[in-house]
Design a protein around this motif. Structure first.
Motif, PDB file in Angstrom:
ATOM      1  N   THR A 244     -16.181  66.619 -17.082  1.00 32.98           N
ATOM      2  CA  THR A 244     -17.143  67.064 -18.099  1.00 32.98           C
ATOM      3  C   THR A 244     -17.903  65.878 -18.666  1.00 32.98           C
ATOM      4  OG1 THR A 244     -15.766  68.958 -18.707  1.00 32.98           O
ATOM      5  CG2 THR A 244     -17.414  68.248 -20.307  1.00 32.98           C
ATOM      6  N   LEU A 245     -17.181  64.794 -18.908  1.00 35.72           N
ATOM      7  CA  LEU A 245     -17.805  63.579 -19.440  1.00 35.72           C
ATOM      8  C   LEU A 245     -18.833  63.034 -18.462  1.00 35.72           C
ATOM      9  CD1 LEU A 245     -17.625  61.780 -21.955  1.00 35.72           C
ATOM     10  CD2 LEU A 245     -15.932  60.391 -20.753  1.00 35.72           C
ATOM     11  N   ILE A 246     -18.469  63.018 -17.178  1.00 32.23           N
ATOM     12  CA  ILE A 246     -19.407  62.546 -16.154  1.00 32.23           C
ATOM     13  C   ILE A 246     -20.636  63.448 -16.104  1.00 32.23           C
ATOM     14  CG2 ILE A 246     -19.754  62.258 -13.665  1.00 32.23           C
ATOM     15  CD1 ILE A 246     -16.809  61.402 -13.473  1.00 32.23           C
ATOM     16  N   ALA A 247     -20.415  64.755 -16.120  1.00 32.50           N
ATOM     17  CA  ALA A 247     -21.520  65.718 -16.001  1.00 32.50           C
ATOM     18  C   ALA A 247     -22.475  65.634 -17.183  1.00 32.50           C
ATOM     19  CB  ALA A 247     -20.956  67.133 -15.883  1.00 32.50           C
ATOM     20  N   THR A 248     -21.943  65.551 -18.397  1.00 31.51           N
ATOM     21  CA  THR A 248     -22.800  65.527 -19.588  1.00 31.51           C
ATOM     22  C   THR A 248     -23.596  64.227 -19.682  1.00 31.51           C
ATOM     23  OG1 THR A 248     -20.901  64.766 -20.906  1.00 31.51           O
ATOM     24  CG2 THR A 248     -21.379  67.115 -20.923  1.00 31.51           C
ATOM     25  N   GLN A 249     -22.939  63.111 -19.378  1.00 28.18           N
ATOM     26  CA  GLN A 249     -23.652  61.836 -19.435  1.00 28.18           C
ATOM     27  C   GLN A 249     -24.736  61.776 -18.367  1.00 28.18           C
ATOM     28  OE1 GLN A 249     -21.848  58.080 -19.948  1.00 28.18           O
ATOM     29  NE2 GLN A 249     -20.172  58.809 -21.227  1.00 28.18           N
ATOM     30  N   TYR A 250     -24.412  62.267 -17.170  1.00 26.24           N
ATOM     31  CA  TYR A 250     -25.405  62.222 -16.099  1.00 26.24           C
ATOM     32  C   TYR A 250     -26.571  63.164 -16.384  1.00 26.24           C
ATOM     33  CZ  TYR A 250     -27.719  62.420 -11.620  1.00 26.24           C
ATOM     34  OH  TYR A 250     -28.671  62.372 -10.640  1.00 26.24           O
ATOM     35  N   ALA A 251     -26.299  64.300 -16.987  1.00 26.42           N
ATOM     36  CA  ALA A 251     -27.371  65.235 -17.334  1.00 26.42           C
ATOM     37  C   ALA A 251     -28.379  64.568 -18.264  1.00 26.42           C
ATOM     38  CB  ALA A 251     -26.788  66.486 -17.988  1.00 26.42           C
ATOM     39  N   PHE A 252     -27.872  63.825 -19.237  1.00 28.33           N
ATOM     40  CA  PHE A 252     -28.754  63.103 -20.163  1.00 28.33           C
ATOM     41  C   PHE A 252     -29.581  62.059 -19.405  1.00 28.33           C
ATOM     42  CE2 PHE A 252     -29.573  59.426 -22.872  1.00 28.33           C
ATOM     43  CZ  PHE A 252     -30.215  60.012 -23.954  1.00 28.33           C
ATOM     44  N   LYS A 253     -28.925  61.289 -18.532  1.00 31.64           N
ATOM     45  CA  LYS A 253     -29.612  60.246 -17.772  1.00 31.64           C
ATOM     46  C   LYS A 253     -30.628  60.846 -16.803  1.00 31.64           C
ATOM     47  CE  LYS A 253     -25.684  57.057 -18.012  1.00 31.64           C
ATOM     48  NZ  LYS A 253     -24.618  56.360 -17.243  1.00 31.64           N
ATOM     49  N   PHE A 254     -30.315  62.017 -16.249  1.00 31.15           N
ATOM     50  CA  PHE A 254     -31.207  62.711 -15.322  1.00 31.15           C
ATOM     51  C   PHE A 254     -32.513  63.083 -16.015  1.00 31.15           C
ATOM     52  CE2 PHE A 254     -32.920  66.338 -13.055  1.00 31.15           C
ATOM     53  CZ  PHE A 254     -32.705  66.029 -11.709  1.00 31.15           C
ATOM     54  N   VAL A 255     -32.401  63.614 -17.205  1.00 33.84           N
ATOM     55  CA  VAL A 255     -33.587  64.011 -17.967  1.00 33.84           C
ATOM     56  C   VAL A 255     -34.433  62.793 -18.322  1.00 33.84           C
ATOM     57  CG1 VAL A 255     -34.407  65.012 -20.141  1.00 33.84           C
ATOM     58  CG2 VAL A 255     -32.518  66.088 -18.900  1.00 33.84           C
ATOM     59  N   VAL A 256     -33.770  61.720 -18.756  1.00 30.53           N
ATOM     60  CA  VAL A 256     -34.494  60.495 -19.111  1.00 30.53           C
ATOM     61  C   VAL A 256     -35.208  59.911 -17.895  1.00 30.53           C
ATOM     62  CG1 VAL A 256     -34.247  58.118 -19.933  1.00 30.53           C
ATOM     63  CG2 VAL A 256     -32.958  59.951 -21.036  1.00 30.53           C
ATOM     64  N   ALA A 257     -34.569  59.991 -16.726  1.00 28.36           N
ATOM     65  CA  ALA A 257     -35.178  59.477 -15.491  1.00 28.36           C
ATOM     66  C   ALA A 257     -36.500  60.176 -15.202  1.00 28.36           C
ATOM     67  CB  ALA A 257     -34.217  59.662 -14.320  1.00 28.36           C
ATOM     68  N   ILE A 258     -36.564  61.466 -15.477  1.00 27.21           N
ATOM     69  CA  ILE A 258     -37.812  62.217 -15.278  1.00 27.21           C
ATOM     70  C   ILE A 258     -38.863  61.814 -16.322  1.00 27.21           C
ATOM     71  CG2 ILE A 258     -38.863  64.511 -15.287  1.00 27.21           C
ATOM     72  CD1 ILE A 258     -36.186  65.614 -14.274  1.00 27.21           C
ATOM     73  N   LEU A 259     -38.418  61.694 -17.560  1.00 29.42           N
ATOM     74  CA  LEU A 259     -39.352  61.408 -18.651  1.00 29.42           C
ATOM     75  C   LEU A 259     -39.913  59.989 -18.613  1.00 29.42           C
ATOM     76  CD1 LEU A 259     -37.498  63.165 -21.629  1.00 29.42           C
ATOM     77  CD2 LEU A 259     -39.427  64.035 -20.290  1.00 29.42           C
ATOM     78  N   ASP A 260     -39.171  59.051 -17.993  1.00 27.85           N
ATOM     79  CA  ASP A 260     -39.653  57.671 -18.018  1.00 27.85           C
ATOM     80  C   ASP A 260     -40.658  57.357 -16.905  1.00 27.85           C
ATOM     81  OD1 ASP A 260     -38.357  56.962 -15.591  1.00 27.85           O
ATOM     82  OD2 ASP A 260     -36.570  56.270 -16.617  1.00 27.85           O
ATOM     83  N   THR A 261     -40.970  58.343 -16.052  1.00 34.42           N
ATOM     84  CA  THR A 261     -41.897  58.111 -14.943  1.00 34.42           C
ATOM     85  C   THR A 261     -43.272  57.614 -15.405  1.00 34.42           C
ATOM     86  OG1 THR A 261     -40.767  59.790 -13.604  1.00 34.42           O
ATOM     87  CG2 THR A 261     -42.984  59.142 -12.912  1.00 34.42           C
TER      88      THR A 261
END
Length: 214
Positions: A170-187
């Motif tokens: 769960t910890l891996i999934a939640t942290q990665y979900a946050f990083k995934f969204v940021v990766a899209i937004l920082d383009t």
């Protein structure tokens, strides 16, 4: 511009290590370290360096960040060991804030080295295929893949055996979900920085053209 990007990269890296002890939450089930809001921005910076200055420059940046972290750990340890002044009342708080623990420190360094070098590798492979086109693909693909590796390695090394497997996943999934969204937004930020760097390099390049003497 490369010097500024390197300085920003290393500065954010060290700042993320300092902020790592603070945890914040969204709702009742998403808990993240404060470091994540800083560390995620090291990846687009590294992508910009790879795009404009090449693979070797990016690997040097990663190595510089690694060595800086090692020196920071050493000097923080020295600072903790120094005898506190008789009137200094915050020694315990100082140690609590700046002592991450051996497993967490090792997890952080291993995850950093593997994921950041993977980011450079994937980005460079895609750039070799696409040239200067499709920057958004290599930026997002390299960041999303390397962030997943970073999150998985760090949490596994730091917390495996300490918490239940379900909580770990769960910890891996939640942290990665946050990083995934940021990766899209920082383009858009990556596009902006690449444009600025290329313009600066074009100006400096034109100024450094040797004068032909006939």
């Amino acid at each position: 511009m490369l010097y500024y990007l390197n300085g920003l990269f290393v500065g954010l890296l060290i700042l993320s290590n300092i902020l790592a002890v603070k945890l914040f939450s969204f709702g009742s089930w998403i808990v993240l370290p404060a470091a994540v809001i800083v560390y995620v921005f090291t990846y687009p910076i590294l992508d910009v360096i790879t795009e404009v200055y090449g693979k070797k420059a990016a690997h040097r940046t990663v190595l510089t960040g690694f060595l800086t972290q090692l020196f920071a750990i050493i000097f923080i340890w020295i600072a903790i060991q120094l005898p506190a002044a008789s009137f200094y009342e915050n020694q315990q708080a100082f140690e609590t804030i700046f002592t991450a623990g051996f497993r967490v420190t090792i997890a952080s360094l291993v995850a950093y080295l593997v994921s950041q070098n993977l980011d450079v590798l994937i980005f460079n492979k895609l750039k070799s295929r696409h040239g200067d086109k499709k920057l958004w693909i290599r930026n997002n693909a390299s960041t999303m893949a390397s962030q997943l590796v970073d999150t998985t390695i760090f949490i596994t090394i730091a917390f495996y055996g300490i918490m239940p497997l379900g909580a770990l996943l769960t910890l891996i999934a939640t942290q990665y979900a946050f990083k995934f969204v940021v990766a899209i937004l920082d383009t858009p930020i990556v596009y902006l920085l690449v444009s600025i760097c290329r313009k600066k390099e074009a100006i400096h390049g034109s100024k450094s053209v040797p004068v032909q003497i006939y």
